[in-house]
Design a protein around this motif. Sequence first.
Motif, short mmCIF file in Angstrom:
data_model
loop_
_atom_site.label_atom_id
_atom_site.label_comp_id
_atom_site.label_asym_id
_atom_site.label_seq_id
_atom_site.Cartn_x
_atom_site.Cartn_y
_atom_site.Cartn_z
N UNK A 205 -78.41 15.49 -60.52
CA UNK A 205 -77.44 16.44 -59.97
C UNK A 205 -77.14 17.55 -60.97
N UNK A 206 -76.99 18.76 -60.44
CA UNK A 206 -76.68 19.91 -61.29
C UNK A 206 -75.17 20.15 -61.28
N UNK A 207 -74.64 20.53 -62.43
CA UNK A 207 -73.21 20.78 -62.56
C UNK A 207 -72.93 22.26 -62.28
N UNK A 208 -72.01 22.53 -61.36
CA UNK A 208 -71.69 23.91 -60.96
C UNK A 208 -70.21 24.16 -61.20
N UNK A 209 -69.90 25.09 -62.08
CA UNK A 209 -68.52 25.39 -62.45
C UNK A 209 -68.04 26.66 -61.74
N UNK A 210 -66.86 26.58 -61.10
CA UNK A 210 -66.22 27.74 -60.49
C UNK A 210 -64.91 28.04 -61.21
N UNK A 211 -64.48 29.30 -61.14
CA UNK A 211 -63.21 29.66 -61.77
C UNK A 211 -62.07 29.67 -60.75
N UNK A 212 -60.88 30.06 -61.20
CA UNK A 212 -59.69 29.99 -60.34
C UNK A 212 -59.71 31.01 -59.20
N UNK A 213 -60.65 31.93 -59.21
CA UNK A 213 -60.78 32.86 -58.08
C UNK A 213 -61.48 32.19 -56.90
N UNK A 214 -62.10 31.05 -57.14
CA UNK A 214 -62.89 30.38 -56.10
C UNK A 214 -62.14 30.19 -54.78
N UNK A 215 -60.89 29.71 -54.78
CA UNK A 215 -60.20 29.54 -53.49
C UNK A 215 -60.07 30.82 -52.69
N UNK A 216 -59.93 31.96 -53.36
CA UNK A 216 -59.80 33.23 -52.65
C UNK A 216 -61.03 33.54 -51.80
N UNK A 217 -62.20 33.13 -52.29
CA UNK A 217 -63.43 33.37 -51.55
C UNK A 217 -63.43 32.70 -50.19
N UNK A 218 -62.68 31.61 -50.08
CA UNK A 218 -62.68 30.86 -48.83
C UNK A 218 -61.78 31.45 -47.76
N UNK A 219 -61.17 32.58 -48.04
CA UNK A 219 -60.45 33.29 -46.98
C UNK A 219 -61.46 33.77 -45.93
N UNK A 220 -62.69 34.03 -46.36
CA UNK A 220 -63.75 34.38 -45.40
C UNK A 220 -64.07 33.18 -44.51
N UNK A 221 -64.19 32.00 -45.13
CA UNK A 221 -64.48 30.78 -44.38
C UNK A 221 -63.46 30.57 -43.28
N UNK A 222 -62.19 30.60 -43.68
CA UNK A 222 -61.13 30.24 -42.74
C UNK A 222 -60.74 31.38 -41.82
N UNK A 223 -60.70 32.61 -42.37
CA UNK A 223 -60.24 33.74 -41.58
C UNK A 223 -61.27 34.28 -40.61
N UNK A 224 -62.54 34.27 -41.01
CA UNK A 224 -63.60 34.87 -40.18
C UNK A 224 -64.50 33.83 -39.51
N UNK A 225 -64.77 32.73 -40.19
CA UNK A 225 -65.68 31.73 -39.62
C UNK A 225 -64.91 30.71 -38.78
N UNK A 226 -63.86 30.14 -39.35
CA UNK A 226 -63.04 29.17 -38.59
C UNK A 226 -62.04 29.86 -37.68
N UNK A 227 -61.86 31.16 -37.85
CA UNK A 227 -61.00 31.96 -36.95
C UNK A 227 -59.56 31.45 -36.93
N UNK A 228 -59.01 31.15 -38.10
CA UNK A 228 -57.71 30.50 -38.16
C UNK A 228 -56.54 31.47 -38.16
N UNK A 229 -55.44 30.99 -37.58
CA UNK A 229 -54.16 31.68 -37.61
C UNK A 229 -53.13 30.68 -38.15
N UNK A 230 -51.91 31.14 -38.46
CA UNK A 230 -50.88 30.22 -38.96
C UNK A 230 -50.45 29.14 -37.96
N UNK A 231 -50.88 29.26 -36.70
CA UNK A 231 -50.48 28.28 -35.69
C UNK A 231 -51.55 27.23 -35.40
N UNK A 232 -52.66 27.29 -36.12
CA UNK A 232 -53.78 26.38 -35.84
C UNK A 232 -53.67 25.06 -36.58
#
Length: 325
Positions: A205-232
Amino acid sequence: MLETLKPYINLDPKNFKVEVPEYFNYAIDVVDEWAKRDRNKLALVWTNDEGEERKLSFWDLMIRSNQVANILKGLEISKGDRVMLMLPRIPEWWEIVLGLTKMGAVIVPSTTMLRSRDILYRVKKAEIKAVITTNEHIEKVEKVLPECPSLQVLINIGEPRPNWINYDEEMKTASRRWVDLGEDDRIKATDPYIIFFTSGTTGYPKMVLHDHAYPLGHVLTAGLWHDLTPNDLHWTLSDTGWAKAAWGKIYGQWIMGAAVFVYDQRGRFNPAKVLELIEKYGITTFCAPPTAYRMMILEDLKKYNLSELRHCTSAGEPLNPEVIK
């Protein structure tokens, strides 16, 4: 989405942007912010095979992650120290991730399927200082302890065990107030944050390190791909040991203000049970691998009221049109 993040994030396709601030701590800048805006805002709905249920608000998670951070600080876990989480889908995983985030320790999510030699490899490769696991997996860790000089702190969830610090006992007396890091130790977006290990399909297995900006990238995942709103109420089928948990079970979902659903399944995948839970809890958006969908459509779908379910996604391999339809 939080007002405080709007200067950095715009999901409008015509004006799309995701900017990274100099300082960013997901637990403080997202979870704690939701908690302060609404003490009752739902963050996590959890159930298991026995039908037990827990519901946690953002306020609950703020308080409990404060306690986690204080416990670990007292155990001399510091900013930059690496901590392995080998936990099933239990609520403690979420509060510990947030506690580690607050204090700037580096999280190493690990599947409970690891064997002793897998644990040894990861501990040595990542120079892990602490491990947090449940009693079912203690023996696997203890078997390789003599070969792991970096491993100094052992924490177990469950009944107390010799030579292990008991998480449940520590939480009973831990302070609910987190004293933020000093100016010199504030978390920068570029600071090390989380280490994933690849599945090892082509060698070790390869070790992959992310920094603290990593969670911000997932706004694309949730906002555009999962199509989430605060009521979901969103459900991603994934174990906590894999990176898919970051994609679907914590980061982008809470940035968007949606609640996360967790089913702590320990046995084989049961498509009828999944459909039952979608109906019972009114899941609105759902993400699963193609294999799960192929098994689900073999059930009698007319038996279930899936009217709340409005958006489904998949990943990992192509999904054939018949299944999509």
